[in-house]
Design a protein around this motif. Structure first.
Motif, PDB file in Angstrom:
ATOM      1  N   ASN A  95     -12.648  -1.790 -22.702  1.00 31.27           N
ATOM      2  CA  ASN A  95     -11.918  -3.057 -22.790  1.00 31.27           C
ATOM      3  C   ASN A  95     -12.012  -3.913 -21.536  1.00 31.27           C
ATOM      4  OD1 ASN A  95     -10.369  -1.094 -21.472  1.00 31.27           O
ATOM      5  ND2 ASN A  95      -8.478  -2.263 -21.802  1.00 31.27           N
ATOM      6  N   GLY A  96     -12.831  -3.523 -20.543  1.00 28.42           N
ATOM      7  CA  GLY A  96     -12.950  -4.367 -19.363  1.00 28.42           C
ATOM      8  C   GLY A  96     -13.485  -3.629 -18.155  1.00 28.42           C
ATOM      9  N   VAL A  97     -13.318  -4.278 -16.982  1.00 25.28           N
ATOM     10  CA  VAL A  97     -13.774  -3.755 -15.698  1.00 25.28           C
ATOM     11  C   VAL A  97     -12.543  -3.301 -14.907  1.00 25.28           C
ATOM     12  CG1 VAL A  97     -15.037  -4.262 -13.580  1.00 25.28           C
ATOM     13  CG2 VAL A  97     -15.728  -5.349 -15.740  1.00 25.28           C
ATOM     14  N   THR A  98     -12.582  -2.069 -14.416  1.00 24.44           N
ATOM     15  CA  THR A  98     -11.452  -1.523 -13.664  1.00 24.44           C
ATOM     16  C   THR A  98     -11.663  -1.765 -12.174  1.00 24.44           C
ATOM     17  OG1 THR A  98     -11.099   0.202 -15.317  1.00 24.44           O
ATOM     18  CG2 THR A  98     -10.088   0.528 -13.150  1.00 24.44           C
ATOM     19  N   ILE A  99     -10.646  -2.361 -11.537  1.00 22.28           N
ATOM     20  CA  ILE A  99     -10.673  -2.625 -10.102  1.00 22.28           C
ATOM     21  C   ILE A  99      -9.488  -1.912  -9.464  1.00 22.28           C
ATOM     22  CG2 ILE A  99     -10.534  -4.400  -8.312  1.00 22.28           C
ATOM     23  CD1 ILE A  99     -11.849  -6.327 -10.202  1.00 22.28           C
ATOM     24  N   ALA A 100      -9.758  -1.188  -8.384  1.00 25.71           N
ATOM     25  CA  ALA A 100      -8.712  -0.434  -7.697  1.00 25.71           C
ATOM     26  C   ALA A 100      -8.333  -1.123  -6.397  1.00 25.71           C
ATOM     27  CB  ALA A 100      -9.180   0.993  -7.410  1.00 25.71           C
ATOM     28  N   VAL A 101      -7.017  -1.230  -6.168  1.00 22.07           N
ATOM     29  CA  VAL A 101      -6.481  -1.735  -4.903  1.00 22.07           C
ATOM     30  C   VAL A 101      -5.896  -0.544  -4.163  1.00 22.07           C
ATOM     31  CG1 VAL A 101      -4.899  -3.367  -3.823  1.00 22.07           C
ATOM     32  CG2 VAL A 101      -5.957  -3.931  -6.018  1.00 22.07           C
ATOM     33  N   ARG A 102      -6.346  -0.317  -2.913  1.00 23.82           N
ATOM     34  CA  ARG A 102      -5.937   0.875  -2.164  1.00 23.82           C
ATOM     35  C   ARG A 102      -5.380   0.494  -0.796  1.00 23.82           C
ATOM     36  NH1 ARG A 102     -11.475   4.211  -3.709  1.00 23.82           N
ATOM     37  NH2 ARG A 102     -10.881   4.682  -5.876  1.00 23.82           N
ATOM     38  N   PRO A 103      -4.124   0.067  -0.756  1.00 23.52           N
ATOM     39  CA  PRO A 103      -3.490  -0.259   0.530  1.00 23.52           C
ATOM     40  C   PRO A 103      -2.801   0.961   1.146  1.00 23.52           C
ATOM     41  CG  PRO A 103      -2.069  -0.953  -1.260  1.00 23.52           C
ATOM     42  CD  PRO A 103      -3.271  -0.325  -1.894  1.00 23.52           C
ATOM     43  N   TRP A 104      -2.779   1.018   2.479  1.00 28.70           N
ATOM     44  CA  TRP A 104      -2.063   2.066   3.220  1.00 28.70           C
ATOM     45  C   TRP A 104      -0.774   1.483   3.778  1.00 28.70           C
ATOM     46  CZ3 TRP A 104      -3.647   7.166   4.041  1.00 28.70           C
ATOM     47  CH2 TRP A 104      -4.937   7.488   3.586  1.00 28.70           C
ATOM     48  N   ALA A 105       0.283   2.299   3.770  1.00 27.80           N
ATOM     49  CA  ALA A 105       1.575   1.860   4.299  1.00 27.80           C
ATOM     50  C   ALA A 105       2.315   3.047   4.900  1.00 27.80           C
ATOM     51  CB  ALA A 105       2.426   1.214   3.206  1.00 27.80           C
ATOM     52  N   ASN A 106       3.274   2.741   5.767  1.00 30.67           N
ATOM     53  CA  ASN A 106       4.146   3.809   6.272  1.00 30.67           C
ATOM     54  C   ASN A 106       4.941   4.399   5.115  1.00 30.67           C
ATOM     55  OD1 ASN A 106       3.447   3.581   9.035  1.00 30.67           O
ATOM     56  ND2 ASN A 106       4.781   1.784   9.227  1.00 30.67           N
ATOM     57  N   ARG A 107       5.294   5.671   5.257  1.00 30.50           N
ATOM     58  CA  ARG A 107       5.986   6.373   4.181  1.00 30.50           C
ATOM     59  C   ARG A 107       7.256   5.652   3.738  1.00 30.50           C
ATOM     60  NH1 ARG A 107       6.688  10.992   6.645  1.00 30.50           N
ATOM     61  NH2 ARG A 107       8.902  10.750   7.085  1.00 30.50           N
ATOM     62  N   SER A 108       7.979   5.082   4.664  1.00 31.63           N
ATOM     63  CA  SER A 108       9.233   4.404   4.326  1.00 31.63           C
ATOM     64  C   SER A 108       9.008   3.114   3.532  1.00 31.63           C
ATOM     65  CB  SER A 108      10.023   4.099   5.603  1.00 31.63           C
ATOM     66  OG  SER A 108       9.247   3.304   6.483  1.00 31.63           O
ATOM     67  N   ASP A 109       7.803   2.511   3.656  1.00 29.55           N
ATOM     68  CA  ASP A 109       7.508   1.250   2.961  1.00 29.55           C
ATOM     69  C   ASP A 109       6.699   1.448   1.693  1.00 29.55           C
ATOM     70  OD1 ASP A 109       8.746  -0.195   5.014  1.00 29.55           O
ATOM     71  OD2 ASP A 109       6.892  -0.307   6.186  1.00 29.55           O
ATOM     72  N   PHE A 110       6.316   2.681   1.390  1.00 32.89           N
ATOM     73  CA  PHE A 110       5.314   2.920   0.357  1.00 32.89           C
ATOM     74  C   PHE A 110       5.712   2.331  -0.994  1.00 32.89           C
ATOM     75  CE2 PHE A 110       3.759   5.515  -3.181  1.00 32.89           C
ATOM     76  CZ  PHE A 110       2.401   5.379  -3.030  1.00 32.89           C
ATOM     77  N   TRP A 111       6.893   2.680  -1.500  1.00 32.27           N
ATOM     78  CA  TRP A 111       7.251   2.259  -2.856  1.00 32.27           C
ATOM     79  C   TRP A 111       7.478   0.752  -2.945  1.00 32.27           C
ATOM     80  CZ3 TRP A 111       5.882   5.159  -6.548  1.00 32.27           C
ATOM     81  CH2 TRP A 111       5.888   6.548  -6.416  1.00 32.27           C
ATOM     82  N   ASP A 112       8.019   0.142  -1.894  1.00 34.93           N
ATOM     83  CA  ASP A 112       8.182  -1.317  -1.893  1.00 34.93           C
ATOM     84  C   ASP A 112       6.827  -2.015  -1.914  1.00 34.93           C
ATOM     85  OD1 ASP A 112      10.935  -1.125  -1.872  1.00 34.93           O
ATOM     86  OD2 ASP A 112      11.094  -1.222   0.313  1.00 34.93           O
TER      87      ASP A 112
END
Length: 283
Positions: free
Chosen positions: A233-250
């Motif tokens: 159904n399309g082209v898959t693009i992955a976004v892979r940002p790094w963050a501190n553990r405390s900021d990860f979910w936000d």
């Protein structure tokens, strides 16, 4: 009448004889009895003093709190058993037969509590090798949560929706454990599927702008925006940002929200997940 008086006198002599023997035995045995109870009370006081002293030493040496409590509890019960054996030995009760009975009881209890002994051994391994600590967020045995307490037989977790889970230490120490709190940073893996008609360079530019303008996303390790697959159904693009553990979910949530909004404004269609199903035609 005379026979009755004779029987009363005989009974009185009989009671008096045994009362005298009892008093004699009590007087002879009282030093042992007194000494045994002195040993008992002094021993209980000494055990409490030693236990408090050992705890203070371990705290001053920066021992792990869970390990300190665990070792102090074991020492406490070992000293109590030794005190009890000394107490009954002072009373004149044979300790050899008592130890044999205690050993037989220990064997019977050990056979009946094999699962609990496995959990006990697992708790010791967790405390010694520390795959996680109190306060870490872990995933194991199909559950995830923050470690509240590592007990001798179970580990107590609390989930993100404030539920309490008790995981047996035996299974926990022998299974896979994911510790999300061990490292200071985490990488988010966020996937989008866009239409084959989309301009991939434009899509990647929009996503790169999103992660470059978020101050919580770390520059090192560098984030990435890459094409990871061509699906039905399309082209898959992955976004892979790094963050501190405390900021990860936000960061994870904000990147999803901003990407959806900005791709929509640019006229780029995000393809839904399509699951194929086989349906039997109607007869």
């Amino acid at each position: 009448m005379q026979n009755l008086e004779t029987e009363v006198i005989a009974s009185s002599d009989y009671v008096g004889k045994y009362a005298t023997q009892f008093i004699t035995i009590l007087v002879d045995y009282s030093p042992k009895l007194l000494t045994a109870f002195i040993i008992l009370f002094v021993g209980l006081y000494a055990i409490r003093f030693i236990n408090r002293m050992i705890r203070r030493i371990m705290i001053s040496r920066n021992f792990d709190p869970t390990l300190s409590k665990f070792l102090a509890d074991i020492l406490l019960w070992v000293l109590r058993v030794l005190l009890f054996v000394t107490f009954i030995d002072q009373l004149g009760i044979g300790t050899s037969s008592f130890v044999a009975i205690l050993g037989a009881m220990g064997l019977a209890v050990g056979l009946s509590l094999q699962g609990s002994l496995s959990n006990f051994a697992g708790g010791m391994l967790i405390i010694l090798f520390k795959p996680f600590r109190v306060g870490d967020f872990i995933e194991a045995q199909g559950v995830s949560g923050t470690v509240l307490e590592i007990q001798i037989f179970v580990t107590k977790l609390t989930t993100t929706n404030n539920q309490t889970i008790f995981v047996p230490n035996g299974a926990l120490s022998n299974g896979n454990i994911i510790n999300y709190s061990l490292e200071g940073t985490r990488r988010a893996d966020i996937n989008f599927t866009v239409s084959y008609d989309s301009n991939l360079q434009e899509v990647k530019s929009i996503l790169k702008t999103i992660i470059d303008t978020d101050p919580r996303i770390l520059k090192e390790p560098a984030p990435a925006v890459v094409v990871t697959g061509l699906v039905d159904n399309g082209v898959t693009i992955a976004v892979r940002p790094w963050a501190n553990r405390s900021d990860f979910w936000d960061v994870h949530s904000d990147v999803l929200e901003r990407a959806k909004s900005q791709l929509y404004e640019a006229g780029i269609e995000i393809q839904p997940f399509v699951k194929e199903a086989s349906v039997k035609p109607l007869q």
